[in-house]
Design a protein around this motif. Structure first.
Motif, PDB file in Angstrom:
ATOM      1  N   ALA A 139     -15.604   9.223 -10.515  1.00  0.00           N
ATOM      2  CA  ALA A 139     -15.743   7.874  -9.949  1.00  0.00           C
ATOM      3  C   ALA A 139     -15.758   7.961  -8.414  1.00  0.00           C
ATOM      4  CB  ALA A 139     -14.585   6.995 -10.408  1.00  0.00           C
ATOM      5  N   TYR A 140     -16.321   6.955  -7.782  1.00  0.00           N
ATOM      6  CA  TYR A 140     -16.346   6.947  -6.314  1.00  0.00           C
ATOM      7  C   TYR A 140     -14.927   6.898  -5.749  1.00  0.00           C
ATOM      8  CZ  TYR A 140     -21.329   6.153  -6.730  1.00  0.00           C
ATOM      9  OH  TYR A 140     -22.658   6.293  -7.039  1.00  0.00           O
TER      10      TYR A 140
ATOM     11  N   GLN B 252     -10.061   0.535  -3.845  1.00  0.00           N
ATOM     12  CA  GLN B 252     -11.237  -0.055  -3.219  1.00  0.00           C
ATOM     13  C   GLN B 252     -10.905  -1.483  -2.783  1.00  0.00           C
ATOM     14  OE1 GLN B 252     -10.811   1.382  -6.173  1.00  0.00           O
ATOM     15  NE2 GLN B 252     -12.537   0.942  -7.510  1.00  0.00           N
TER      16      GLN B 252
ATOM     17  N   ASN C  71     -16.901  -3.815  -0.237  1.00  0.00           N
ATOM     18  CA  ASN C  71     -18.160  -3.055  -0.203  1.00  0.00           C
ATOM     19  C   ASN C  71     -19.144  -3.812   0.678  1.00  0.00           C
ATOM     20  OD1 ASN C  71     -21.077  -3.074  -1.680  1.00  0.00           O
ATOM     21  ND2 ASN C  71     -20.201  -1.022  -1.572  1.00  0.00           N
TER      22      ASN C  71
ATOM     23  N   VAL D 225     -21.826   5.174  -0.392  1.00  0.00           N
ATOM     24  CA  VAL D 225     -22.040   5.151  -1.847  1.00  0.00           C
ATOM     25  C   VAL D 225     -23.541   5.213  -2.131  1.00  0.00           C
ATOM     26  CG1 VAL D 225     -21.732   3.760  -3.944  1.00  0.00           C
ATOM     27  CG2 VAL D 225     -19.885   3.906  -2.258  1.00  0.00           C
TER      28      VAL D 225
ATOM     29  N   HIS E 261     -25.989   5.515  -5.011  1.00  0.00           N
ATOM     30  CA  HIS E 261     -26.037   5.461  -6.478  1.00  0.00           C
ATOM     31  C   HIS E 261     -27.249   6.206  -7.018  1.00  0.00           C
ATOM     32  CE1 HIS E 261     -22.766   2.684  -6.971  1.00  0.00           C
ATOM     33  NE2 HIS E 261     -23.322   1.768  -6.204  1.00  0.00           N
TER      34      HIS E 261
ATOM     35  N   GLN F 207     -19.676  -3.769  -9.784  1.00  0.00           N
ATOM     36  CA  GLN F 207     -20.026  -3.671  -8.351  1.00  0.00           C
ATOM     37  C   GLN F 207     -21.287  -2.844  -8.181  1.00  0.00           C
ATOM     38  OE1 GLN F 207     -18.999  -4.435  -5.188  1.00  0.00           O
ATOM     39  NE2 GLN F 207     -17.103  -5.559  -5.503  1.00  0.00           N
ATOM     40  N   ALA F 208     -21.397  -1.761  -8.949  1.00  0.00           N
ATOM     41  CA  ALA F 208     -22.574  -0.892  -8.827  1.00  0.00           C
ATOM     42  C   ALA F 208     -23.821  -1.627  -9.324  1.00  0.00           C
ATOM     43  CB  ALA F 208     -22.337   0.394  -9.626  1.00  0.00           C
TER      44      ALA F 208
ATOM     45  N   GLN G 151     -24.881  -3.869  -6.629  1.00  0.00           N
ATOM     46  CA  GLN G 151     -25.437  -3.115  -5.492  1.00  0.00           C
ATOM     47  C   GLN G 151     -26.853  -2.592  -5.772  1.00  0.00           C
ATOM     48  OE1 GLN G 151     -22.362  -0.167  -4.777  1.00  0.00           O
ATOM     49  NE2 GLN G 151     -20.826  -1.778  -4.583  1.00  0.00           N
TER      50      GLN G 151
ATOM     51  N   ASP H 263     -15.797   1.802 -14.862  1.00  0.00           N
ATOM     52  CA  ASP H 263     -16.155   2.456 -13.601  1.00  0.00           C
ATOM     53  C   ASP H 263     -17.461   3.205 -13.821  1.00  0.00           C
ATOM     54  OD1 ASP H 263     -14.270   4.294 -15.176  1.00  0.00           O
ATOM     55  OD2 ASP H 263     -15.187   5.664 -13.758  1.00  0.00           O
TER      56      ASP H 263
ATOM     57  N   ALA I 265     -18.203   6.360 -13.455  1.00  0.00           N
ATOM     58  CA  ALA I 265     -18.088   7.650 -14.137  1.00  0.00           C
ATOM     59  C   ALA I 265     -17.956   7.468 -15.647  1.00  0.00           C
ATOM     60  CB  ALA I 265     -16.902   8.427 -13.591  1.00  0.00           C
TER      61      ALA I 265
ATOM     62  N   THR J  61     -18.405   1.651   0.816  1.00  0.00           N
ATOM     63  CA  THR J  61     -17.221   1.012   0.224  1.00  0.00           C
ATOM     64  C   THR J  61     -16.005   1.459   1.023  1.00  0.00           C
ATOM     65  OG1 THR J  61     -18.232   0.935  -1.953  1.00  0.00           O
ATOM     66  CG2 THR J  61     -15.847   0.717  -1.895  1.00  0.00           C
TER      67      THR J  61
HETATM   68  O1  LIG Z   1     -16.885   2.761 -10.435  1.00  0.00           O
HETATM   69  C1  LIG Z   1     -16.540   3.572  -9.566  1.00  0.00           C
HETATM   70  O2  LIG Z   1     -16.962   4.726  -9.529  1.00  0.00           O
HETATM   71  C2  LIG Z   1     -15.600   3.125  -8.564  1.00  0.00           C
HETATM   72  O3  LIG Z   1     -14.994   3.937  -7.902  1.00  0.00           O
HETATM   73  C3  LIG Z   1     -15.486   1.657  -8.334  1.00  0.00           C
HETATM   74  C4  LIG Z   1     -16.402   1.128  -7.252  1.00  0.00           C
HETATM   75  C5  LIG Z   1     -15.914  -0.301  -6.856  1.00  0.00           C
HETATM   76  O4  LIG Z   1     -14.979  -0.815  -7.407  1.00  0.00           O
HETATM   77  O5  LIG Z   1     -16.563  -0.863  -5.954  1.00  0.00           O
HETATM   78  C6  LIG Z   1     -16.307   1.952  -6.052  1.00  0.00           C
HETATM   79  C7  LIG Z   1     -17.345   2.150  -5.228  1.00  0.00           C
HETATM   80  C8  LIG Z   1     -18.653   1.542  -5.485  1.00  0.00           C
HETATM   81  O6  LIG Z   1     -18.691   0.413  -4.664  1.00  0.00           O
HETATM   82  C9  LIG Z   1     -18.811   1.110  -6.877  1.00  0.00           C
HETATM   83  C10 LIG Z   1     -17.782   1.005  -7.704  1.00  0.00           C
END
Ligand SMILES: O=C(O)C(=O)C[C@]1(C(=O)O)C=C[C@@H](O)C=C1
Length: 400
Positions: free
Chosen positions: A124-125, A163, A166, A194, A196, A217-218, A221, A238, A240, A283
């Motif tokens: 995960a991020y 987090q 963003n 971030v 993606h 959130q992703a 985005q 999340d 991942a 983020t």
């Molecule tokens: O889903 C993830 O991998 C996270 O770490 C969460 C998360 C978030 O909550 O914003 C973190 C960074 C990115 O903005 C997308 C997702």
């Protein structure tokens, strides 16, 4: 068997100390060491292999136990005198290693001993953010934000990473609310780029996808790309775990939005990268700990606060003016409803009574609490706020 014990003075830093021990150690008679009339210097690291040290007010009792060969102690050179030394013989190998000064060095200096909790699964991020802050840390995945806070409070981990906002999706409101339900301190921030990727099973083309999984959130985005693909969007905990699901279910028409690191971890292919709407997708995460850090002025610092305001005309304007008057820049302002007191009833004799929402205001300002202007600003703010809490004062992450 000999049973003398000698108090030996030592300096605070064991590793660099020289230790006095009997020249009888050089005897080949392992368990019978007596008749000391001189002492020797030995490197403490070597000595630690076979000695158990207990300290008391700068003095230590040195127990040398069941040495196989005194030569194990390495090179010993001698000078001076010592009396009444005592050696206790016993097998030490199964005993716990005593703490040395290196164990007591701040665990955060290189991050190698820090355990950091994050919300999500490996890849995960938020885990990447923890590794940016502490490259050698041990990351500890948590299912919920609440558990991330609790893991620190219960001493299961040293730090948490959370987090908070963003650049495309905005604030993570849930985490603002959680600050007030816990007593942790913000000790740092991490800004993470971030990028993606669209991930799929090996051999799958982008056009084959009918469904895409990811964190909400992703998905926000990457709205433009998702609209173009005309696919069903499914939320996951999340990014991942989206990748993990695609890999474990083995469904050809399902893809995931996640990082290239998640693709590597779960064995997926990157079908497209940098698929977010804005190329500069950042983020911001906060690092939380049980204890605050001492505010400094050696590098740019930020202070995060939360407060409520008394009622009255222009009171929010006055609150913001305490910073403007002192040339303090505000980098973030957020408001959240006061859940325990959501409505304020105000009686106005001319217009009757009205109901207003009541808020917590969260502000990040660019000054350290070590600076008098920041202290005066908060003193001034207290004049018209019912409640004010400093969430943390910490160095700004300038490394983006
Ligand atoms: O889903 C993830 O991998 C996270 O770490 C969460 C998360 C978030 O909550 O914003 C973190 C960074 C990115 O903005 C997308 C997702």
């Amino acid at each position: 068997m000999s049973s003398n014990v000698v108090p030996i003075s030592f300096s605070a830093n064991h590793l660099h100390s020289k230790w006095a021990i009997s020249n009888s150690l050089q005897n080949n008679n392992n368990n019978k060491i007596s008749g000391f009339n001189s002492y020797f210097r030995v490197n403490a690291a070597t000595l630690r292999k076979c000695c158990c040290l207990t300290s008391n007010f700068g003095q230590s009792k040195l127990h040398l136990e069941n040495e196989k060969k005194p030569s194990d102690l390495g090179s010993i050179s001698g000078d001076g005198k010592i009396d009444d030394t005592q050696i206790i013989t016993k097998d030490l190998s199964s005993l716990p290693k005593p703490l040395s000064s290196t164990d007591l060095v701040s665990p955060n200096s290189d991050g190698s001993k820090v355990r950091v909790a994050y919300k999500g699964s490996p890849g995960a991020y938020s885990e990447a953010a923890a590794l940016k802050a502490y490259p050698k840390c041990e990351t500890v995945p948590c299912e919920e934000f609440e558990s991330v806070f609790k893991a620190v409070e219960l001493w299961l981990v040293d730090k948490a990473i959370l987090q908070i906002e963003n650049s495309i999706g905005g604030s993570v409101h849930r985490n603002y609310d959680l600050f007030l339900r816990h007593r942790l301190h913000i000790v740092g921030e991490v800004k993470l780029i971030v990028d993606h990727c669209l991930l799929g099973l090996p051999g799958v083309q982008k056009e084959d996808l009918k469904c895409i999984l990811s964190h909400p959130q992703a998905l926000v985005q990457c709205k433009t790309m998702l609209n173009e693909l005309d696919v069903v969007k499914v939320n996951t905990e999340d990014t991942a775990s989206a990748a993990k699901t695609v890999a474990s279910k083995g469904v050809q028409d399902t893809g995931a939005i996640a990082s290239s690191r998640a693709a590597e971890i779960y064995g997926l292919h990157v079908l497209s990268n940098k698929i977010q709407d804005d190329s500069d997708n950042v983020t911001r995460f906060l690092i939380l700990a049980r204890e605050p850090v001492i505010p400094g002025t050696d590098r740019p610092h930020k202070t995060s606060i939360v407060f409520t305001l008394e009622e009255g005309p222009g009171v929010l304007f006055k609150a913001l003016a305490v910073f403007a008057l002192r040339d303090i820049n505000l980098s973030k302002i957020e408001s959240r409803p006061q859940r325990n007191r959501p409505l304020r009833i105000v009686d106005d004799s001319n217009k009757g009574s009205s109901k207003y929402f009541d808020y917590f205001f969260y502000i990040d300002f660019e000054a350290s609490m070590a600076e008098p202007r920041a202290q005066y600003a908060l003193g001034h703010l207290q004049e018209f706020s019912h409640f004010l809490r400093i969430l943390g004062c910490y160095p700004v992450d300038t490394n983006l």
